[in-house]
Write an enzyme that holds these catalytic residues in place. Structure first.
Site, PDB file in Angstrom:
ATOM      1  CE  LYS A   1      -2.044   1.217   3.836  1.00  0.00           C
ATOM      2  NZ  LYS A   1      -1.560   2.614   4.078  1.00  0.00           N
ATOM      3  CG  ASP A   2       2.432   2.424   3.224  1.00  0.00           C
ATOM      4  OD1 ASP A   2       1.433   3.124   3.013  1.00  0.00           O
ATOM      5  OD2 ASP A   2       2.589   1.756   4.264  1.00  0.00           O
TER       6      ASP A   2
ATOM      7  NE  ARG B   1      -7.350   3.668   6.662  1.00  0.00           N
ATOM      8  CZ  ARG B   1      -6.231   3.142   7.148  1.00  0.00           C
ATOM      9  NH1 ARG B   1      -5.406   3.895   7.871  1.00  0.00           N
ATOM     10  NH2 ARG B   1      -5.935   1.875   6.926  1.00  0.00           N
TER      11      ARG B   1
ATOM     12  NE  ARG C   1      -0.431   5.687  12.964  1.00  0.00           N
ATOM     13  CZ  ARG C   1      -0.598   5.698  11.644  1.00  0.00           C
ATOM     14  NH1 ARG C   1      -1.786   5.443  11.134  1.00  0.00           N
ATOM     15  NH2 ARG C   1       0.412   5.976  10.843  1.00  0.00           N
TER      16      ARG C   1
END
Length: 231
Positions: free
Chosen positions: A8-9, A56, A79
């Site tokens: 994804k990155d 998102r 987080r």
């Protein structure tokens, strides 16, 4: 000579002198709502929600314009600590990361219809160096780790991303589903404020995954008026 990365990155154009040696079996590609609320709808008006993802954030603004989106960076521990400290009412994380790291925390997986995933979300790739004697020996060994179905799916998804802009800085979702020898690719592109949302879909033979993904990207660009929409 080799490193494992979240696909994804990864940029769609790999660093010179490297290649993908194997794509590992995909984990759950959904997003997770972490906090005391059971759904996006259950969040109170003007709730504060944390994420570092432009995708998102745009989807959340599209679904709930009242939400206050806060930047949430750092590792998963930090987080979650910011959530527990009361800085946010909820945070959005990747289900894949929570599962792989075996975090003992309650979360709600969000449906792909509600929060469609980023291109290659949940997939890991083994990136290898090329052009050396050692690489020539190791690369065939790594290929035995390759999951063909995951490789085909992420090839299509990353082709959508490549056609749009090739980075993770665009509010873009791309998801591929295999059915026998066929593949269906769906994608959506949003404005960063979440007001505009464009959707596209195409199907065909899985052996043409890259071409089908690129076609979906072309559809999105045609709908939004071209790359100037991304500026």
């Amino acid at each position: 000579d080799a490193a494992v990365h979240s696909m994804k990155d990864m940029e769609t154009e790999l660093a010179r002198g490297t290649a993908i040696g194997a794509v590992l079996p995909r984990e759950d590609c959904r997003d997770a709502l972490v906090g005391q609320y059971a759904s996006i709808d259950a969040l109170p008006v003007n709730a504060s929600i944390g994420t570092a993802s432009v995708r998102r954030a745009a989807l959340l603004r599209h679904l709930r314009p009242d939400l206050r989106i806060g930047l949430l960076r750092g590792n998963i521990n930090s987080r979650i600590a910011r959530l527990k400290s009361g800085e946010f009412d909820a945070v959005i994380l990747a289900v894949a990361g929570l599962k792989r790291l075996q975090f003992d925390i309650d979360y709600i997986p969000l449906s792909e219809e509600l929060m469609p995933a980023a291109a290659a979300q949940g997939a890991l790739a083994l990136q290898v160096r090329t052009g050396t004697e050692r690489a020539a020996i190791l690369t065939p060994l790594f290929s035995h780790l390759n999951c063909v179905d995951t490789e085909t799916s992420v090839t299509a998804e990353r082709a959508v991303l490549a056609k749009i802009d090739g980075s993770c800085r665009t509010p873009l979702s791309a998801m591929a589903r295999l059915s026998g020898e066929d593949i269906t690719v769906t994608a959506c592109l949003l404005s960063k404020d979440g007001v505009q949302k464009f959707e596209a879909k195409s199907s065909g033979l899985a052996s043409h995954a890259a071409e089908i993904g690129a076609e979906v990207g072309e559809q999105l660009l045609a709908q939004c008026g071209g790359r100037s929409f991304l500026e």
